[in-house]
Design a protein around this motif. Structure first.
Motif, short mmCIF file in Angstrom:
data_model
loop_
_atom_site.label_atom_id
_atom_site.label_comp_id
_atom_site.label_asym_id
_atom_site.label_seq_id
_atom_site.Cartn_x
_atom_site.Cartn_y
_atom_site.Cartn_z
N MET A 1 -1.30 5.16 -4.95
CA MET A 1 -1.17 3.85 -5.60
C MET A 1 -1.30 2.74 -4.56
O MET A 1 -0.71 2.82 -3.49
N SER A 2 -2.05 1.69 -4.89
CA SER A 2 -2.25 0.58 -3.97
C SER A 2 -0.95 -0.19 -3.77
O SER A 2 -0.16 -0.37 -4.70
N LYS A 3 -0.75 -0.65 -2.54
CA LYS A 3 0.39 -1.51 -2.25
C LYS A 3 0.12 -2.90 -2.81
O LYS A 3 -1.00 -3.42 -2.73
N ARG A 4 1.15 -3.49 -3.38
CA ARG A 4 1.00 -4.79 -4.04
C ARG A 4 1.44 -5.90 -3.10
O ARG A 4 2.53 -5.85 -2.53
N LEU B 1 -7.56 -8.89 0.80
CA LEU B 1 -6.57 -7.89 0.41
C LEU B 1 -7.21 -6.77 -0.40
O LEU B 1 -6.93 -5.59 -0.17
N VAL B 2 -8.06 -7.13 -1.36
CA VAL B 2 -8.76 -6.11 -2.16
C VAL B 2 -9.64 -5.26 -1.25
O VAL B 2 -9.69 -4.03 -1.37
N LYS B 3 -10.33 -5.90 -0.33
CA LYS B 3 -11.21 -5.20 0.60
C LYS B 3 -10.43 -4.19 1.43
O LYS B 3 -10.93 -3.11 1.77
N GLY C 1 -7.78 -2.65 0.39
CA GLY C 1 -7.18 -1.64 -0.47
C GLY C 1 -5.86 -2.02 -1.08
O GLY C 1 -5.17 -1.17 -1.66
N TYR C 2 -5.48 -3.30 -1.00
CA TYR C 2 -4.23 -3.76 -1.60
C TYR C 2 -4.47 -4.34 -2.99
O TYR C 2 -5.59 -4.70 -3.35
N GLU C 3 -3.39 -4.45 -3.74
CA GLU C 3 -3.45 -5.07 -5.07
C GLU C 3 -2.81 -6.46 -4.98
O GLU C 3 -1.59 -6.58 -4.88
N ASP D 1 5.18 -5.21 -2.51
CA ASP D 1 5.49 -4.53 -1.25
C ASP D 1 5.56 -5.52 -0.09
O ASP D 1 6.10 -5.20 0.97
N ARG E 1 3.45 -0.92 6.19
CA ARG E 1 3.66 0.45 6.67
C ARG E 1 5.12 0.69 7.00
O ARG E 1 5.70 1.71 6.63
#
Length: 240
Positions: A1-4, A22-24, A26-28, A48, A119
């Motif tokens: 699941m992507s971190k928000r 952020l999308v690039k 891998g985050y939401e 997150d 992280r």
């Protein structure tokens, strides 16, 4: 699941740049354009990490940060400010922000800070605590006890005289790292590298402010600390 990641900023172009990166990565991204909306989303969307502008309509970033910390919400917060005043930067850290960047910011630098904070908060990753000395061999490896202070790296919690301390992840990491090297004076640069995990990105003032916040929660008399002491001209050390 992507971190928000919650982005709170009243400038649409800034929001658009941050959303894209952020999308690039891998985050939401979740976005708010004023402080009141940002506070509500911080409570309801379970981010997150929060990227929080200081100058916002209805409620400024300082008040959003202050409110979340008073409510016991320790989500990592990176303040974003267009102002260079020293007092603004220190105030954000004093209120419990984990870090800050100044506009215009480097996207690469900001994304590095986002990744580092997520992280650490997401995995409970903290400064490594070495195995106990032989004299304390009976103590579980995840526990460190010193004069009424217990640091539990498995639970990522610290207790003083049986009462849990309300520490942010950064404060816990700092305490754990200092306590794992009792008696050794540790420079601000080393603390920035090992606890913040920043090299040239870091601002050493963040170390001093976090030490001050930690002392206020840990020490009976913060002006005359018993656990975290200053070695003038060098840095800080933990008195075992």
């Amino acid at each position: 699941m992507s971190k928000r990641v919650l982005v709170v900023d009243d400038e649409k172009n800034i929001i658009d740049i941050l959303k894209y990166n952020l999308v690039k990565a891998g985050y939401e991204p979740v976005c708010a354009y004023d402080g009141a909306e940002g506070l509500e989303l911080a409570r309801s969307s379970d981010p997150d990490l929060i990227l929080l502008d200081v100058m916002l309509p209805y409620m400024d970033g300082f008040e959003v940060c202050r409110t979340l910390r008073r409510e016991g919400n320790n989500v990592p917060i990176i303040m974003i400010t267009a102002r260079e005043e020293e007092t603004d930067k220190v105030l954000g850290l004093e209120l419990g922000a984990d870090d800050y960047v100044t506009k215009p910011f480097s996207v690469r630098e900001l994304m590095a800070r986002v990744g580092s904070n997520i992280r650490r908060a997401g995995t409970g990753e903290a400064a490594a605590v070495p195995a106990p000395a032989p004299a304390a061999a009976a103590e579980p490896a995840h526990l460190l006890r010193v004069r009424g202070l217990t640091i539990d790296t498995a639970r990522h919690a610290a207790f003083l005289d049986g009462h849990e301390l309300e520490l942010t992840q950064r404060e816990f990491d700092l305490l754990s790292y200092l306590a794992s090297h009792p008696g050794r004076a540790i420079s601000r640069q080393e603390l920035m590298n090992k606890v913040w995990q920043y090299d040239y990105y870091g601002d050493l003032r963040a170390v001093d402010v976090t030490v001050r916040r930690l002392r206020e929660k840990l020490e009976k008399d913060p002006a005359n600390p018993a656990f975290i002491l200053t070695r003038r001209g060098v840095g800080y050390y933990f008195e075992a």
